[in-house]
Design a protein around this motif. Structure first.
Motif, PDB file in Angstrom:
ATOM      1  N   VAL A  12      -2.466   9.062   8.343  1.00 25.08           N
ATOM      2  CA  VAL A  12      -1.011   9.357   7.568  1.00 25.08           C
ATOM      3  C   VAL A  12      -0.823   7.991   6.691  1.00 25.08           C
ATOM      4  CG1 VAL A  12       1.528   9.541   8.102  1.00 25.08           C
ATOM      5  CG2 VAL A  12      -0.387  10.592   9.233  1.00 25.08           C
ATOM      6  N   VAL A  13      -1.047   6.913   7.267  1.00 24.76           N
ATOM      7  CA  VAL A  13      -0.576   5.477   6.689  1.00 24.76           C
ATOM      8  C   VAL A  13      -1.639   5.409   5.147  1.00 24.76           C
ATOM      9  CG1 VAL A  13      -0.913   3.042   6.837  1.00 24.76           C
ATOM     10  CG2 VAL A  13      -0.130   4.569   8.632  1.00 24.76           C
ATOM     11  N   ALA A  14      -2.877   5.732   5.406  1.00 24.05           N
ATOM     12  CA  ALA A  14      -3.760   5.654   4.230  1.00 24.05           C
ATOM     13  C   ALA A  14      -3.284   6.879   3.071  1.00 24.05           C
ATOM     14  CB  ALA A  14      -5.196   5.964   4.578  1.00 24.05           C
ATOM     15  N   ALA A  15      -2.795   8.005   3.373  1.00 16.68           N
ATOM     16  CA  ALA A  15      -2.347   9.071   2.566  1.00 16.68           C
ATOM     17  C   ALA A  15      -0.966   8.443   1.889  1.00 16.68           C
ATOM     18  CB  ALA A  15      -2.167  10.197   3.174  1.00 16.68           C
ATOM     19  N   ILE A  16      -0.067   7.802   2.741  1.00 16.03           N
ATOM     20  CA  ILE A  16       1.000   7.309   2.079  1.00 16.03           C
ATOM     21  C   ILE A  16       0.802   5.948   0.999  1.00 16.03           C
ATOM     22  CG2 ILE A  16       3.136   5.797   2.604  1.00 16.03           C
ATOM     23  CD1 ILE A  16       3.350   7.570   5.157  1.00 16.03           C
ATOM     24  N   VAL A  17      -0.141   5.158   1.712  1.00 15.05           N
ATOM     25  CA  VAL A  17      -0.574   4.183   0.629  1.00 15.05           C
ATOM     26  C   VAL A  17      -1.118   4.669  -0.835  1.00 15.05           C
ATOM     27  CG1 VAL A  17      -1.947   2.112   0.191  1.00 15.05           C
ATOM     28  CG2 VAL A  17      -0.636   2.290   2.441  1.00 15.05           C
ATOM     29  N   LEU A  18      -2.085   5.634  -0.705  1.00 13.98           N
ATOM     30  CA  LEU A  18      -2.700   6.257  -1.607  1.00 13.98           C
ATOM     31  C   LEU A  18      -1.722   7.041  -2.622  1.00 13.98           C
ATOM     32  CD1 LEU A  18      -6.040   7.455  -0.121  1.00 13.98           C
ATOM     33  CD2 LEU A  18      -5.661   5.697  -1.859  1.00 13.98           C
TER      34      LEU A  18
END
Length: 176
Positions: A12-18
């Motif tokens: 979820v964190v990676a998706a938000i950053v991307l």
């Protein structure tokens, strides 16, 4: 007091950053596209390209003439020029016709390269240098081939860029 829920899921964190990076890239790309579309240098570059294409074609036209298509060739000369050069061609037309009909020659020119050496978009003036390969075929004998460099002065007219002066470029070391 309300409690804010946080997630520790790395996906979820990676998706938000991307998503944030993609939005930033899209915004930057859109801004670059907008600036490019409103940049004066693109218009100046197009003007330069238009002047070069017209200059190369006009110089080629003025170095191409077939005694069997004389009216068409001389019309092309006149259509490619403006100003004093145009008037000289119009005034000298009957003399050119007589010379070419007597010589029965065919001259063809091929542009080897060209460059805009000066451009003033504001006043509609430009200069070009054009390298040509000119072949002159007489009724008897082999065709004569020579390479030539021409300097042309262009003037922007309501019909586009036209030659207003044409001359031979100096060859070799001209420094004294």
């Amino acid at each position: 007091m309300a409690r804010v829920r946080t997630t520790k899921n790395p996906l979820v964190v990676a998706a938000i950053v991307l998503t944030a990076l993609a939005a930033g890239s899209a915004a930057r790309g859109g801004w670059s596209w907008y600036e490019a579309g409103h940049d004066d240098s693109a218009g100046y570059g197009q003007t330069r390209d238009d002047a070069l294409a017209a200059g190369e074609q006009a110089v080629q036209n003025l170095n191409t003439l077939d005694h069997q298509k004389l009216d068409q060739g001389l019309d092309s000369w006149e259509d490619s020029t403006t100003g004093d050069l145009h008037q000289q061609l119009v005034d000298g037309r009957s003399g050119f016709e007589k010379q070419i009909q007597e010589a029965k020659t065919v001259s063809t020119a091929k542009v080897l390269s060209g460059a805009v050496t000066e451009l003033d978009d504001r006043t509609g003036k430009a200069s070009v240098m054009v390298a040509l390969r000119i072949t002159v075929t007489a009724p008897r004998g082999k065709p004569a081939v020579k390479e030539s460099r021409m300097l042309g002065r262009l003037t922007r007219t309501s019909e586009g860029w036209k030659l207003s002066a044409l001359g031979q470029a100096p060859v070799g070391n001209t420094a004294g």
